[in-house]
Each structure stands twice: as C-alpha cells, then as structure tokens.
Scaffold this motif. Structure first.
Motif, mmCIF file in Angstrom:
data_model
loop_
_atom_site.group_PDB
_atom_site.id
_atom_site.type_symbol
_atom_site.label_atom_id
_atom_site.label_comp_id
_atom_site.label_asym_id
_atom_site.label_seq_id
_atom_site.Cartn_x
_atom_site.Cartn_y
_atom_site.Cartn_z
ATOM 1 N N VAL A 39 3.073 -2.066 9.208
ATOM 2 C CA VAL A 39 4.069 -3.052 8.772
ATOM 3 C C VAL A 39 3.541 -4.470 9.005
ATOM 4 O O VAL A 39 3.667 -5.349 8.145
ATOM 5 C CB VAL A 39 5.415 -2.810 9.501
ATOM 6 N N ALA A 40 2.890 -4.673 10.153
ATOM 7 C CA ALA A 40 2.338 -6.002 10.453
ATOM 8 C C ALA A 40 1.271 -6.393 9.439
ATOM 9 O O ALA A 40 1.202 -7.556 9.026
ATOM 10 C CB ALA A 40 1.765 -6.027 11.869
ATOM 11 N N ALA A 41 0.458 -5.429 9.024
ATOM 12 C CA ALA A 41 -0.594 -5.727 8.043
ATOM 13 C C ALA A 41 0.008 -6.182 6.716
ATOM 14 O O ALA A 41 -0.623 -6.901 5.953
ATOM 15 C CB ALA A 41 -1.475 -4.505 7.837
ATOM 16 N N HIS A 42 1.244 -5.766 6.434
ATOM 17 C CA HIS A 42 1.940 -6.206 5.225
ATOM 18 C C HIS A 42 2.713 -7.506 5.450
ATOM 19 O O HIS A 42 3.393 -7.987 4.542
ATOM 20 C CB HIS A 42 2.932 -5.128 4.753
ATOM 21 N N GLY A 43 2.669 -8.013 6.673
ATOM 22 C CA GLY A 43 3.399 -9.241 6.973
ATOM 23 C C GLY A 43 4.874 -9.008 7.267
ATOM 24 O O GLY A 43 5.682 -9.934 7.273
ATOM 25 N N ILE A 47 3.517 -10.892 -0.622
ATOM 26 C CA ILE A 47 2.620 -10.488 0.455
ATOM 27 C C ILE A 47 1.573 -11.565 0.699
ATOM 28 O O ILE A 47 1.222 -12.327 -0.187
ATOM 29 C CB ILE A 47 1.972 -9.129 0.184
ATOM 30 N N GLY A 48 1.107 -11.643 1.928
ATOM 31 C CA GLY A 48 0.132 -12.673 2.307
ATOM 32 C C GLY A 48 0.614 -13.307 3.581
ATOM 33 O O GLY A 48 1.809 -13.361 3.842
ATOM 34 N N GLY A 49 -0.325 -13.758 4.399
ATOM 35 C CA GLY A 49 0.050 -14.380 5.654
ATOM 36 C C GLY A 49 0.367 -13.375 6.745
ATOM 37 O O GLY A 49 0.639 -13.743 7.870
ATOM 38 N N GLY A 50 0.302 -12.075 6.426
ATOM 39 C CA GLY A 50 0.539 -11.078 7.467
ATOM 40 C C GLY A 50 -0.711 -10.894 8.289
ATOM 41 O O GLY A 50 -1.800 -11.025 7.785
ATOM 42 N N GLU A 51 -0.528 -10.586 9.577
ATOM 43 C CA GLU A 51 -1.692 -10.365 10.431
ATOM 44 C C GLU A 51 -2.329 -9.040 10.042
ATOM 45 O O GLU A 51 -1.646 -8.104 9.636
ATOM 46 C CB GLU A 51 -1.287 -10.359 11.902
ATOM 47 N N ASP A 95 0.863 -1.187 0.000
ATOM 48 C CA ASP A 95 0.000 0.000 0.000
ATOM 49 C C ASP A 95 0.901 1.240 0.000
ATOM 50 O O ASP A 95 1.566 1.550 0.998
ATOM 51 C CB ASP A 95 -0.892 -0.022 1.243
ATOM 52 N N TYR A 96 0.902 1.940 -1.118
ATOM 53 C CA TYR A 96 1.813 3.072 -1.311
ATOM 54 C C TYR A 96 1.724 4.112 -0.176
ATOM 55 O O TYR A 96 2.722 4.464 0.436
ATOM 56 C CB TYR A 96 1.497 3.737 -2.661
ATOM 57 N N ASN A 97 0.504 4.588 0.092
ATOM 58 C CA ASN A 97 0.355 5.663 1.095
ATOM 59 C C ASN A 97 0.757 5.209 2.490
ATOM 60 O O ASN A 97 1.362 5.959 3.248
ATOM 61 C CB ASN A 97 -1.090 6.171 1.131
ATOM 62 N N LYS A 98 0.421 3.966 2.808
ATOM 63 C CA LYS A 98 0.728 3.491 4.162
ATOM 64 C C LYS A 98 2.236 3.271 4.342
ATOM 65 O O LYS A 98 2.793 3.608 5.383
ATOM 66 C CB LYS A 98 -0.050 2.207 4.461
ATOM 67 N N ILE A 99 2.878 2.725 3.325
ATOM 68 C CA ILE A 99 4.333 2.538 3.439
ATOM 69 C C ILE A 99 5.030 3.899 3.477
ATOM 70 O O ILE A 99 5.979 4.114 4.236
ATOM 71 C CB ILE A 99 4.870 1.663 2.272
ATOM 72 N N LYS A 100 4.484 4.842 2.731
ATOM 73 C CA LYS A 100 5.067 6.190 2.770
ATOM 74 C C LYS A 100 4.900 6.798 4.165
ATOM 75 O O LYS A 100 5.788 7.495 4.663
ATOM 76 C CB LYS A 100 4.400 7.078 1.720
ATOM 77 N N GLN A 101 3.777 6.511 4.790
ATOM 78 C CA GLN A 101 3.554 7.008 6.150
ATOM 79 C C GLN A 101 4.589 6.428 7.125
ATOM 80 O O GLN A 101 5.114 7.133 7.988
ATOM 81 C CB GLN A 101 2.131 6.632 6.595
ATOM 82 N N VAL A 102 4.919 5.138 6.964
ATOM 83 C CA VAL A 102 5.925 4.524 7.841
ATOM 84 C C VAL A 102 7.296 5.173 7.602
ATOM 85 O O VAL A 102 7.988 5.563 8.556
ATOM 86 C CB VAL A 102 6.027 2.993 7.603
ATOM 87 N N VAL A 103 7.677 5.311 6.324
ATOM 88 C CA VAL A 103 8.982 5.919 6.016
ATOM 89 C C VAL A 103 9.008 7.357 6.564
ATOM 90 O O VAL A 103 10.001 7.782 7.175
ATOM 91 C CB VAL A 103 9.257 5.898 4.488
ATOM 92 N N THR A 104 7.904 8.082 6.387
ATOM 93 C CA THR A 104 7.838 9.453 6.894
ATOM 94 C C THR A 104 8.001 9.487 8.409
ATOM 95 O O THR A 104 8.740 10.324 8.941
ATOM 96 C CB THR A 104 6.483 10.106 6.510
ATOM 97 N N ASN A 105 7.341 8.579 9.108
ATOM 98 C CA ASN A 105 7.486 8.540 10.571
ATOM 99 C C ASN A 105 8.935 8.313 10.974
ATOM 100 O O ASN A 105 9.465 8.998 11.849
ATOM 101 C CB ASN A 105 6.638 7.411 11.172
ATOM 102 N N TYR A 144 14.258 0.131 11.583
ATOM 103 C CA TYR A 144 14.127 -0.582 10.313
ATOM 104 C C TYR A 144 12.770 -1.261 10.218
ATOM 105 O O TYR A 144 12.107 -1.496 11.229
ATOM 106 C CB TYR A 144 15.237 -1.630 10.159
ATOM 107 N N PHE A 145 12.348 -1.519 8.998
ATOM 108 C CA PHE A 145 11.192 -2.403 8.819
ATOM 109 C C PHE A 145 11.387 -3.238 7.574
ATOM 110 O O PHE A 145 12.188 -2.909 6.703
ATOM 111 C CB PHE A 145 9.868 -1.620 8.777
ATOM 112 N N THR A 146 10.675 -4.355 7.521
ATOM 113 C CA THR A 146 10.791 -5.245 6.364
ATOM 114 C C THR A 146 9.431 -5.362 5.683
ATOM 115 O O THR A 146 8.384 -5.171 6.322
ATOM 116 C CB THR A 146 11.249 -6.656 6.780
ATOM 117 N N ILE A 147 9.459 -5.630 4.393
ATOM 118 C CA ILE A 147 8.229 -5.970 3.656
ATOM 119 C C ILE A 147 8.519 -7.235 2.872
ATOM 120 O O ILE A 147 9.480 -7.277 2.099
ATOM 121 C CB ILE A 147 7.853 -4.910 2.597
ATOM 122 N N PRO A 148 7.697 -8.275 3.067
ATOM 123 C CA PRO A 148 7.940 -9.505 2.309
ATOM 124 C C PRO A 148 7.713 -9.288 0.810
ATOM 125 O O PRO A 148 6.858 -8.497 0.419
ATOM 126 C CB PRO A 148 6.915 -10.487 2.873
#
Ligand code: ADP
Length: 246
Positions: A213-217, A240-244, A129-139, A233-237
């Motif tokens: 990040v958790a929603a992306h697994g 995607i799938g199997g993330g809570e 999700d572009y906007n949500k990942i951008k929000q994490v990077v921005t934070n 740091y954060f990771t993105i698989p």
C-alpha cells in the motif's frame, strides 16, 4: 512466538546485515515446529502398522503442516524481496470492484460467512499493480474469515473522495485490544487473542500489505474493539506518484 519487527534504514549495510540475520533466525525457528510434526508423523506411518483411521488422521496432519510451511515460506520470500530490493510496481488501469469480487468468490466456495459488498460508485478504476492490490485484498479478506465465526457477516466496501479510493473490510470477529493495534503491521506480530484462540498465522500478511500500500502512496489501518470485530482499510490515491517505495 512473538517478535516485534524493527524498522531499519536499509541503506545502512550493517543494519541490513542485522536485519537479515534476525529474519533468518526467526524464520528457522518458525519452520522447525511444522517440520518436526511432518517428520514425527511420517516416522510413525513408516514404522507402525496403524489402523486406517489413524493413518488418515496422520496424513491430514502432515498435509496441514506442509501447507503451513509453504505459506510461511511464500510470505517470507515476499517480505524479504520487498525489504531488501524495494518492489517494482507493474502499473496498469485496474478495476477495484472486480478484484473484490474475485477474492470473495474464492472464499465463498470454502466458507459459510455471509459476504456483503457495498460499492459506492460503479466505476472504481485506478492506476495500480493488479496482482499486488489483489494480494492486499486477499490478506484482509482471509483474515476477516479466519478471525471470525462461521456464519458471521463480512462487509467489504469501496468508497472514494476526490483524492483516493478507500477499501474497507469489516468483520464481527475476535477483535484486537487497543494497545496492540499499532503493532499489527510489524512483521511476525500476532495479537494475544489470536494465539489464545489458536488461530494459525505467520504474522507477515499485514506487514507485506503495508509495504504494498505504501508503494502505491496509500495508507493502511485498523479500527477494532476486542470481542466485537474489526475494520481493516487501505487507500489508493487516484493520482499515483509521491508514494514511498519499499
Ligand atoms: P497472520 O498470518 O498471523 O494472520 P497478519 O499479518 O495477517 O498475520 O495479521 C497479524 C495479526 O493481526 C494476526 O496474527 C492477528 O492477531 C491480527 N489480525 C489481523 N486481522 C485480524 C482480524 N480481522 N481480526 C482480528 N485480528 C486480526
């Protein structure tokens, strides 16, 4: 104020109610301080004939406190939405380096930190999700700016292995004591050194980021030395799938 967040299973109605009332009381408390400043300074401006310099000073304070209120309410709405309803991801193929570059651009205008980037590969495409990942990077980037001195270095890197991408933000800032690190991703938690240094914040950004990040697994974490600096740091698989969710 330091409230350590609680983990609740929101499928339980009673616990959901408890969580709501806890959030409402914490947020009301957090809103009261900036609101009192805004009221106090506007009253002074209305009642007194102040010299221009003082008036401008008060107007600036009102502006700053109003901004704080706005940020607080935005963060609060975000976390509330995530915690009560889960979050829907708007998935598409996104490019991680353009997100990082866009975020840095925003901070380079305002701040004189030395930004450096290290992208291991040229193509950092992933379904997310572009906007949500951008929000994490921005934070993470806004924290690295906020909790370090002007002029210091901030290194943002993207690397990957077969399973996942990893985005790191490294600063030379105030750092976080070892025993506090595990609490940082709980809502409203703020480290002793950030309050001691009177750096403003709501303690919600990392809690929101963790949920995204958790929603992306993926996973989010920190390595830090007090008074030396931090790496968030954060990771993105890649698959995607199997993330809570939530
Ligand atoms: P805040 O709005 O307080 O910055 P966050 O949820 O983003 O809220 O961060 C929670 C706490 O983690 C901060 O209050 C601060 O104590 C600590 N923190 C976050 N990022 C950093 C950093 N880069 N360096 C030092 N401390 C940090």
């Amino acid at each position: 104020l330091r409230v350590v967040g609680v983990h609740v299973d929101i499928s339980d109605k009673k616990e959901l109610d408890n969580m709501k009332s806890e959030l409402i009381s914490t947020v009301s408390h957090e809103i009261r301080t900036p609101l009192s400043s805004v009221l106090g300074f506007t009253e002074l401006l209305i009642e007194r004939d102040l010299p221009e310099e003082k008036r401008n000073q008060y107007l600036e304070l009102i502006h700053r406190e109003s901004n704080r209120l706005k940020n607080l309410i935005n963060d609060f709405l975000d976390i509330q939405r995530i915690e009560t309803g889960g979050q829907k991801l708007d998935l598409a193929e996104i490019n991680l380096d353009s997100i990082v570059n866009e975020v840095i651009e925003l901070y380079e205008i305002h701040d004189d930190h030395q930004f450096e980037v290290e992208f291991e590969t040229e193509e950092n495409r992933v379904i997310a999700d572009y906007n949500k990942i951008k929000q994490v990077v921005t934070n993470l980037v806004s924290n690295s700016v906020k909790y370090s001195n002007k002029g210091s270095k901030i290194l943002i890197s993207i690397n990957s292995n077969q399973e996942r991408f990893k985005i790191e933000v490294k600063d030379q800032g105030i750092g976080i004591a070892k025993e506090e690190q595990k609490n940082l991703f709980e809502r409203f938690y703020r480290s002793r050194s950030s309050t001691k240094n009177q750096i403003e914040g709501t303690g919600l950004g990392l809690a929101i980021s963790k949920k995204i990040v958790a929603a992306h697994g993926g996973e989010i974490g920190v390595e830090s030395e007090l008074n030396e600096g931090s790496i968030f740091y954060f990771t993105i698989p890649k698959q995607i799938g199997g993330g809570e969710d939530g």
